[in-house]
Design an enzyme around this catalytic site. Structure first.
Site, PDB file in Angstrom:
ATOM      1  N   LYS A  99      22.390  60.931 -45.718  1.00  0.00           N
ATOM      2  CA  LYS A  99      21.785  62.046 -44.969  1.00  0.00           C
ATOM      3  C   LYS A  99      20.346  61.659 -44.635  1.00  0.00           C
ATOM      4  CE  LYS A  99      19.185  65.365 -45.507  1.00  0.00           C
ATOM      5  NZ  LYS A  99      18.462  65.348 -44.224  1.00  0.00           N
TER       6      LYS A  99
ATOM      7  N   GLY B 156      21.407  66.575 -40.965  1.00  0.00           N
ATOM      8  CA  GLY B 156      21.429  67.942 -41.488  1.00  0.00           C
ATOM      9  C   GLY B 156      20.109  68.261 -42.154  1.00  0.00           C
TER      10      GLY B 156
ATOM     11  N   GLY C 289      17.614  69.359 -45.124  1.00  0.00           N
ATOM     12  CA  GLY C 289      17.595  69.035 -46.549  1.00  0.00           C
ATOM     13  C   GLY C 289      18.164  70.148 -47.399  1.00  0.00           C
TER      14      GLY C 289
ATOM     15  N   GLY D 206      21.459  68.151 -47.547  1.00  0.00           N
ATOM     16  CA  GLY D 206      20.894  67.419 -48.695  1.00  0.00           C
ATOM     17  C   GLY D 206      21.255  68.104 -49.998  1.00  0.00           C
TER      18      GLY D 206
ATOM     19  N   GLU E 197      12.685  57.496 -55.198  1.00  0.00           N
ATOM     20  CA  GLU E 197      11.506  56.778 -54.695  1.00  0.00           C
ATOM     21  C   GLU E 197      10.611  57.829 -54.065  1.00  0.00           C
ATOM     22  OE1 GLU E 197      10.934  53.853 -55.358  1.00  0.00           O
ATOM     23  OE2 GLU E 197      12.839  52.816 -55.628  1.00  0.00           O
TER      24      GLU E 197
ATOM     25  N   CYS F 180       4.242  55.777 -48.266  1.00  0.00           N
ATOM     26  CA  CYS F 180       4.186  56.131 -49.695  1.00  0.00           C
ATOM     27  C   CYS F 180       3.312  55.140 -50.459  1.00  0.00           C
ATOM     28  CB  CYS F 180       5.595  56.130 -50.265  1.00  0.00           C
ATOM     29  SG  CYS F 180       6.477  54.610 -49.911  1.00  0.00           S
TER      30      CYS F 180
ATOM     31  N   GLU G 155      -1.234  63.660 -52.459  1.00  0.00           N
ATOM     32  CA  GLU G 155      -0.820  62.767 -51.379  1.00  0.00           C
ATOM     33  C   GLU G 155      -1.063  63.471 -50.041  1.00  0.00           C
ATOM     34  OE1 GLU G 155       3.414  62.032 -50.800  1.00  0.00           O
ATOM     35  OE2 GLU G 155       2.975  59.887 -50.779  1.00  0.00           O
TER      36      GLU G 155
HETATM   37  P1  NAD Z   1      10.919  65.086 -47.815  1.00  0.00           P
HETATM   38  O1  NAD Z   1      11.019  65.062 -49.296  1.00  0.00           O
HETATM   39  O2  NAD Z   1      10.472  66.325 -47.163  1.00  0.00           O
HETATM   40  O3  NAD Z   1      12.332  64.746 -47.151  1.00  0.00           O
HETATM   41  C1  NAD Z   1      13.052  63.583 -47.477  1.00  0.00           C
HETATM   42  C2  NAD Z   1      14.537  63.847 -47.270  1.00  0.00           C
HETATM   43  O4  NAD Z   1      14.964  64.833 -48.204  1.00  0.00           O
HETATM   44  C3  NAD Z   1      14.894  64.378 -45.882  1.00  0.00           C
HETATM   45  O5  NAD Z   1      16.114  63.814 -45.473  1.00  0.00           O
HETATM   46  C4  NAD Z   1      15.064  65.871 -46.142  1.00  0.00           C
HETATM   47  O6  NAD Z   1      15.909  66.510 -45.206  1.00  0.00           O
HETATM   48  C5  NAD Z   1      15.669  65.857 -47.530  1.00  0.00           C
HETATM   49  N1  NAD Z   1      15.520  67.112 -48.284  1.00  0.00           N
HETATM   50  C6  NAD Z   1      14.546  68.047 -48.170  1.00  0.00           C
HETATM   51  N2  NAD Z   1      14.774  69.054 -49.039  1.00  0.00           N
HETATM   52  C7  NAD Z   1      15.903  68.748 -49.729  1.00  0.00           C
HETATM   53  C8  NAD Z   1      16.633  69.396 -50.776  1.00  0.00           C
HETATM   54  N3  NAD Z   1      16.256  70.555 -51.288  1.00  0.00           N
HETATM   55  N4  NAD Z   1      17.733  68.769 -51.267  1.00  0.00           N
HETATM   56  C9  NAD Z   1      18.122  67.577 -50.777  1.00  0.00           C
HETATM   57  N5  NAD Z   1      17.484  66.935 -49.771  1.00  0.00           N
HETATM   58  C10 NAD Z   1      16.371  67.501 -49.252  1.00  0.00           C
HETATM   59  O7  NAD Z   1      10.013  63.840 -47.424  1.00  0.00           O
HETATM   60  P2  NAD Z   1       9.507  63.424 -45.972  1.00  0.00           P
HETATM   61  O8  NAD Z   1       8.463  64.411 -45.548  1.00  0.00           O
HETATM   62  O9  NAD Z   1      10.665  63.172 -45.070  1.00  0.00           O
HETATM   63  O10 NAD Z   1       8.825  62.006 -46.290  1.00  0.00           O
HETATM   64  C11 NAD Z   1       7.540  61.887 -46.786  1.00  0.00           C
HETATM   65  C12 NAD Z   1       7.536  61.752 -48.297  1.00  0.00           C
HETATM   66  O11 NAD Z   1       8.364  60.674 -48.695  1.00  0.00           O
HETATM   67  C13 NAD Z   1       6.166  61.407 -48.855  1.00  0.00           C
HETATM   68  O12 NAD Z   1       5.913  62.161 -50.012  1.00  0.00           O
HETATM   69  C14 NAD Z   1       6.267  59.941 -49.208  1.00  0.00           C
HETATM   70  O13 NAD Z   1       5.395  59.479 -50.187  1.00  0.00           O
HETATM   71  C15 NAD Z   1       7.680  59.828 -49.609  1.00  0.00           C
HETATM   72  N6  NAD Z   1       8.142  58.444 -49.468  1.00  0.00           N
HETATM   73  C16 NAD Z   1       8.365  57.685 -50.581  1.00  0.00           C
HETATM   74  C17 NAD Z   1       8.746  56.357 -50.453  1.00  0.00           C
HETATM   75  C18 NAD Z   1       9.020  55.491 -51.658  1.00  0.00           C
HETATM   76  O14 NAD Z   1       9.698  54.486 -51.499  1.00  0.00           O
HETATM   77  N7  NAD Z   1       8.543  55.807 -52.830  1.00  0.00           N
HETATM   78  C19 NAD Z   1       8.909  55.810 -49.198  1.00  0.00           C
HETATM   79  C20 NAD Z   1       8.675  56.601 -48.089  1.00  0.00           C
HETATM   80  C21 NAD Z   1       8.301  57.920 -48.237  1.00  0.00           C
END
Ligand code: NAD
Length: 471
Positions: free
Chosen positions: A169, A200, A202, A206, A244, A278, A378
């Site tokens: 997803k 879809g 999250g 998700g 991650e 990140c 962050e």
């Molecule tokens: P996010 O957590 O908002 O979303 C990530 C994914 O999770 C999306 O596909 C989203 O639809 C899904 N999601 C959201 N709520 C959910 C739920 N309740 N249950 C299941 N899935 C859900 O993150 P973002 O805004 O897309 O990305 C930015 C964040 O990602 C930053 O905090 C960044 O640091 C982190 N990030 C970490 C790494 C790493 O490797 N450590 C790499 C890239 C980004």
């Protein structure tokens, strides 16, 4: 206007049961460029059923078969590098330096995993036990918008190497990129159901995956807050999780560092992917005795960074991905001033000459106290903090005084000295003097930056489960 109205289940592009439609934007122009029809819980069920049906076949496949699949996927993704680059630029606005890394990185993820797989010992004898590393069960991957191709490809590569089918997803905000990468992966001709990709929200798709009883393993990349929700939902059926998450990475400039060499690399780490990374090195730890000199150089270098449309290869910082992200970054620039940090370059609002697009001014705060919110949270944009330190012990103390622990950077003229400091840092990766990425070494975070590791053998083992047969 692009209309994405299919998801990918059991080897086919199909219409989702979900009827919600989300807009897609070009962040450089703020114009709507498309729509995506989103999958719901029923679509997740269908995708999991397809993965379940394909599981036995993949789990029993040989190493040679899996290596061939990985090579096929590499070729299929490489074949459309030009289209992938264009879509990433249009829908995401990443700078040329990041796109230049991302597209080949996505394709080579399959080759790196093939290399890992070739030498991996699935069976070993321990005392009087035969120990076998078996596929953990059907996997789910949930990925963010800031490197859509890379996360989809590396998680898929690992699942295939482990003999595990997968439901992916991706972020609902990257649907154009998802559509394109799915077309590439489809072209590789893998057996139906081995991978399934469901757009879809999250909280809908998700959440359904995180709670699904037939999913045994979740590999998630995204924010720490979402990671927590997934971990909680996953615990109901004891899913294995790899998380991650976010970071607030320290960049330690040691006293002896050559600033001519170091400042450009400090900024490359801090403003990587327009700060939407990140691993961005967002806390610059500067020796107090050299603070003025470092501030001066940072101000000059940041003032020279070009912000704008990333079709121009000389642009160093592109737009934020969305209005929401733009607002969030603005609020932190405002907060930094309220907290009493010294803003040495940048500020609120758009850069001069840019009337539209979610562009922010690359901003650096100095004389920041590590207790300020701009140093603890962050921001996910081009906003950096310079924190002065007295001596090496103090630098390490500040570096580790964070809830995160994803990556750290150390700069010194003396590599042994840098290594001594690196050994004291609580982070999954420490990069000395701008060393290049190592795709086979483990990647992941300490503390609230996550759980588990990706890439190479460590990543592969996170999709496996050991079974010991004693005789
Ligand atoms: P996010 O957590 O908002 O979303 C990530 C994914 O999770 C999306 O596909 C989203 O639809 C899904 N999601 C959201 N709520 C959910 C739920 N309740 N249950 C299941 N899935 C859900 O993150 P973002 O805004 O897309 O990305 C930015 C964040 O990602 C930053 O905090 C960044 O640091 C982190 N990030 C970490 C790494 C790493 O490797 N450590 C790499 C890239 C980004």
């Amino acid at each position: 206007m692009r209309k994405i109205d299919t998801i990918y289940i059991n080897g086919r592009f199909v219409q989702p049961h979900g009827t919600e439609v989300a807009p897609l934007f070009n962040p450089t122009t703020e114009e709507q460029i498309g729509t995506v029809r989103l999958g719901n819980e029923r679509d997740v069920d269908d995708a999991v059923s397809a993965a379940k049906a394909a599981f036995a076949g993949l789990a029993q496949s040989s190493k040679t078969d899996r290596v061939a699949m990985l090579h096929g996927l590499h070729e299929a993704v490489s074949a459309r590098a030009g289209d992938l680059t264009d879509a990433m630029r249009e829908e995401y606005g990443a700078p040329a330096s990041f796109i230049g890394f991302s597209v080949p990185h996505a394709a080579t993820a399959f080759l790196h995993m093939a290399e890992t797989l070739k030498s991996y010992q699935f069976r070993r004898r321990i005392g009087h036990a035969d120990v076998e590393m078996r596929p953990a069960g059907i996997a789910a991957a949930i990925t963010p918008w800031n490197s859509n191709y890379g996360f989809i490809c590396s998680k898929l590569a690992t699942a295939i190497a482990a003999g595990t089918t997968i439901v992916i997803k991706p972020s609902e905000m990257s649907a154009i990129q998802t559509q394109l990468i799915t077309e590439c992966l489809h072209a590789a001709g893998l057996p139906d159901g081995v991978f399934n990709i469901v757009n879809g929200y999250g909280h809908v798709a998700g959440a359904a995956l995180s709670a699904h009883r037939d999913i045994a393993k979740i590999s998630f990349t995204g924010s720490t807050a979402t990671g927590r929700a997934i971990f909680q939902a996953a615990s109901m059926t004891m899913k294995r999780v790899t998380l991650e998450l976010g970071g607030k990475s320290p960049t330690i400039i040691l006293h002896d560092a050559d600033l001519d060499l170091v400042i450009p690399q400090v900024l490359a780490a801090g403003f990587a992917n327009s700060g939407q990374a990140c691993i961005a090195g967002t806390r610059i730890l500067a020796p107090a005795s050299r603070l003025d000199e470092i501030n001066e150089r940072l101000t000059a270098a940041v003032s020279a960074i070009k912000v704008g449309d990333t079709r121009d290869p000389t642009v160093g910082v592109g737009p934020m991905v969305s209005q929401k992200q733009w607002d969030r970054v603005q609020s932190y620039i405002h907060l930094g001033q309220q907290e009493g940090a010294e803003m040495i370059v940048g500020g609120e609002g758009r850069p001069e000459g840019l009337g539209r697009g979610w562009f922010v001014r690359p901003t650096v705060f100095s004389r920041v106290n590590n207790d300020m919110r701009i140093a603890r949270e962050e921001i996910f944009g081009p906003v950096l903090c310079v924190i002065p330190y007295r001596d090496e012990v103090h630098a390490v103390e500040i570096a580790n005084d964070t809830v995160y622990g994803l990556q750290a950077y150390v700069f010194s003229a003396d590599v042994d000295r840098a290594k001594r400091v690196a050994e004291q840092i609580e982070a999954g990766r420490v990069v000395i003097n701008g060393a290049p990425h190592e795709p086979l070494a483990p990647f992941g975070g300490f503390k609230q930056s996550g759980m588990g590791r990706e890439f190479g053998e460590y990543g592969l083992e996170s999709f496996l489960e050991p079974r010991a047969v004693l005789s």
